[in-house]
Design a protein around this motif. Structure first.
Motif, PDB file in Angstrom:
ATOM      1  N   LEU A 130      42.481  73.868  53.666  1.00 15.49           N
ATOM      2  CA  LEU A 130      43.902  74.021  53.390  1.00 15.49           C
ATOM      3  C   LEU A 130      44.676  74.261  54.676  1.00 15.49           C
ATOM      4  CD1 LEU A 130      46.144  74.384  51.194  1.00 15.49           C
ATOM      5  CD2 LEU A 130      45.615  76.847  51.280  1.00 15.49           C
ATOM      6  N   LYS A 131      45.843  73.620  54.795  1.00 12.39           N
ATOM      7  CA  LYS A 131      46.731  73.877  55.922  1.00 12.39           C
ATOM      8  C   LYS A 131      48.178  73.778  55.446  1.00 12.39           C
ATOM      9  CE  LYS A 131      47.512  69.269  57.911  1.00 12.39           C
ATOM     10  NZ  LYS A 131      48.982  69.338  57.763  1.00 12.39           N
ATOM     11  N   LEU A 132      49.100  74.189  56.300  1.00 15.38           N
ATOM     12  CA  LEU A 132      50.519  74.109  55.973  1.00 15.38           C
ATOM     13  C   LEU A 132      51.055  72.735  56.354  1.00 15.38           C
ATOM     14  CD1 LEU A 132      51.723  77.589  57.312  1.00 15.38           C
ATOM     15  CD2 LEU A 132      51.161  76.960  54.949  1.00 15.38           C
ATOM     16  N   PRO A 133      51.570  71.976  55.383  1.00 23.34           N
ATOM     17  CA  PRO A 133      52.082  70.637  55.707  1.00 23.34           C
ATOM     18  C   PRO A 133      53.296  70.723  56.636  1.00 23.34           C
ATOM     19  CG  PRO A 133      52.714  71.271  53.492  1.00 23.34           C
ATOM     20  CD  PRO A 133      51.765  72.323  53.970  1.00 23.34           C
ATOM     21  N   PHE A 134      53.387  69.749  57.545  1.00 23.11           N
ATOM     22  CA  PHE A 134      54.486  69.616  58.509  1.00 23.11           C
ATOM     23  C   PHE A 134      54.456  70.705  59.594  1.00 23.11           C
ATOM     24  CE2 PHE A 134      56.218  68.210  54.328  1.00 23.11           C
ATOM     25  CZ  PHE A 134      56.156  66.852  54.572  1.00 23.11           C
ATOM     26  N   TRP A 135      54.092  71.952  59.234  1.00 25.10           N
ATOM     27  CA  TRP A 135      54.085  73.040  60.194  1.00 25.10           C
ATOM     28  C   TRP A 135      52.807  73.063  61.024  1.00 25.10           C
ATOM     29  CZ3 TRP A 135      57.835  75.785  62.152  1.00 25.10           C
ATOM     30  CH2 TRP A 135      57.550  76.950  62.867  1.00 25.10           C
ATOM     31  N   GLN A 136      51.719  72.590  60.460  1.00 24.33           N
ATOM     32  CA  GLN A 136      50.432  72.560  61.141  1.00 24.33           C
ATOM     33  C   GLN A 136      49.897  71.134  61.224  1.00 24.33           C
ATOM     34  OE1 GLN A 136      48.078  75.371  58.846  1.00 24.33           O
ATOM     35  NE2 GLN A 136      48.625  77.054  60.239  1.00 24.33           N
ATOM     36  N   VAL A 137      49.309  70.800  62.376  1.00 27.72           N
ATOM     37  CA  VAL A 137      48.762  69.469  62.619  1.00 27.72           C
ATOM     38  C   VAL A 137      47.278  69.617  62.956  1.00 27.72           C
ATOM     39  CG1 VAL A 137      48.859  67.385  64.050  1.00 27.72           C
ATOM     40  CG2 VAL A 137      50.965  68.632  63.491  1.00 27.72           C
ATOM     41  N   ALA A 138      46.442  68.804  62.306  1.00 22.77           N
ATOM     42  CA  ALA A 138      44.995  68.885  62.528  1.00 22.77           C
ATOM     43  C   ALA A 138      44.540  67.838  63.543  1.00 22.77           C
ATOM     44  CB  ALA A 138      44.252  68.690  61.213  1.00 22.77           C
ATOM     45  N   LYS A 139      43.566  68.193  64.352  1.00 25.10           N
ATOM     46  CA  LYS A 139      42.947  67.276  65.316  1.00 25.10           C
ATOM     47  C   LYS A 139      41.446  67.220  65.043  1.00 25.10           C
ATOM     48  CE  LYS A 139      44.390  65.912  69.043  1.00 25.10           C
ATOM     49  NZ  LYS A 139      45.034  64.647  69.490  1.00 25.10           N
ATOM     50  N   LEU A 140      40.909  66.030  64.976  1.00 24.15           N
ATOM     51  CA  LEU A 140      39.501  65.838  64.662  1.00 24.15           C
ATOM     52  C   LEU A 140      38.676  65.666  65.935  1.00 24.15           C
ATOM     53  CD1 LEU A 140      37.558  65.374  62.219  1.00 24.15           C
ATOM     54  CD2 LEU A 140      37.921  62.936  62.575  1.00 24.15           C
ATOM     55  N   PHE A 141      37.537  66.349  66.003  1.00 20.85           N
ATOM     56  CA  PHE A 141      36.621  66.246  67.127  1.00 20.85           C
ATOM     57  C   PHE A 141      35.281  65.703  66.641  1.00 20.85           C
ATOM     58  CE2 PHE A 141      39.724  69.179  68.573  1.00 20.85           C
ATOM     59  CZ  PHE A 141      39.684  69.232  69.943  1.00 20.85           C
ATOM     60  N   ASN A 142      34.747  64.736  67.351  1.00 25.48           N
ATOM     61  CA  ASN A 142      33.404  64.245  67.078  1.00 25.48           C
ATOM     62  C   ASN A 142      32.418  65.241  67.679  1.00 25.48           C
ATOM     63  OD1 ASN A 142      30.959  62.927  66.966  1.00 25.48           O
ATOM     64  ND2 ASN A 142      31.761  60.946  67.605  1.00 25.48           N
ATOM     65  N   ALA A 143      31.644  65.916  66.832  1.00 27.54           N
ATOM     66  CA  ALA A 143      30.711  66.944  67.303  1.00 27.54           C
ATOM     67  C   ALA A 143      29.297  66.411  67.501  1.00 27.54           C
ATOM     68  CB  ALA A 143      30.695  68.110  66.308  1.00 27.54           C
ATOM     69  N   GLN A 144      29.109  65.103  67.374  1.00 27.75           N
ATOM     70  CA  GLN A 144      27.784  64.513  67.544  1.00 27.75           C
ATOM     71  C   GLN A 144      27.478  64.301  69.024  1.00 27.75           C
ATOM     72  OE1 GLN A 144      28.650  61.017  65.222  1.00 27.75           O
ATOM     73  NE2 GLN A 144      27.721  61.859  63.366  1.00 27.75           N
ATOM     74  N   ILE A 145      26.216  64.073  69.333  1.00 24.49           N
ATOM     75  CA  ILE A 145      25.815  63.788  70.712  1.00 24.49           C
ATOM     76  C   ILE A 145      26.286  62.381  71.093  1.00 24.49           C
ATOM     77  CG2 ILE A 145      23.855  63.446  72.268  1.00 24.49           C
ATOM     78  CD1 ILE A 145      22.348  65.546  70.657  1.00 24.49           C
TER      79      ILE A 145
END
Length: 209
Positions: A50-65
């Motif tokens: 869950l996150k706050l729409p518009f107020w918070q932005v998510a960034k995805l990280f590839n955690a694989q080798i």
């Protein structure tokens, strides 16, 4: 898959139900930028969050080798591509050499927010390439051609330890360094002969540093 798509820092996160939820796939983690508090220290693992729409932005990280290849023919103009041209340096006993191989690395999940906030998206051109190029060249200046021939495993371990020391506060972890080819160059920096590696431990210890 293109090199750009395999970068540690991704640019798309699957936001669902009006932006209230973030879906993080297996092998990835997500961080949150809050417009009021900045990059939050919390890291989200795979699942629905869950996150706050518009107020918070998510960034995805590839955690694989990921594999960073150092090889002949690599296009150095792709600044964020995972690799580099062969690294040229000089051994302790004065032989000019060309080094090819691979770095296996991943992000330190716990420090993903610091990686995003302090380095940003261009971590390959800012950190991985210049650090790897400099330290690989430096390590080979401390050993002789004969030591390289007989000490492949020890050289790889020394490179891994040195790069991890430099990456420790950058949010990156080197899992391994694999040397594929080291060649002695002639006076015009053209290959003269290949150095033959042996997996058996060297009878001559490498210098400590």
């Amino acid at each position: 898959m293109a090199d750009f798509d395999k970068l540690v820092v991704g640019f798309l996160v699957d936001e669902v139900v009006g932006g209230f939820f973030v879906s993080v796939p297996p092998g990835h983690v997500a961080c949150i930028y809050d417009r009021g508090a900045g990059v939050l220290p919390r890291v989200w693992g795979p699942g629905l969050h869950l996150k706050l729409p518009f107020w918070q932005v998510a960034k995805l990280f590839n955690a694989q080798i990921l594999e960073y290849t150092i090889r002949k023919g690599f296009d150095i103009n792709q600044k964020e591509a995972l690799g580099d041209e062969p690294i040229t340096t000089v051994t302790q006993d004065g032989h000019p050499i060309s080094v090819e191989g691979s770095l296996l690395f991943k992000i330190d999940k716990a420090n993903a927010p610091e990686l995003w906030e302090n380095i940003g998206d261009n971590f390959v051109s800012k950190v991985v390439r210049p650090f790897a190029r400099s330290r690989i060249a430096n390590i080979f200046t401390q050993i002789t051609a004969d030591q390289i021939r007989s000490s492949r495993t020890q050289v790889e371990e020394a490179l891994k330890q040195e790069l991890n020391r430099l990456f420790d506060d950058k949010g990156l972890i080197v899992e391994g360094v694999l040397l594929s080819e080291v060649k002695i160059l002639d006076q015009s920096n053209q290959p003269q002969k290949e150095i033959i590696f042996e997996n058996s431990p060297s009878s001559t210890p490498l210098p400590t540093h």
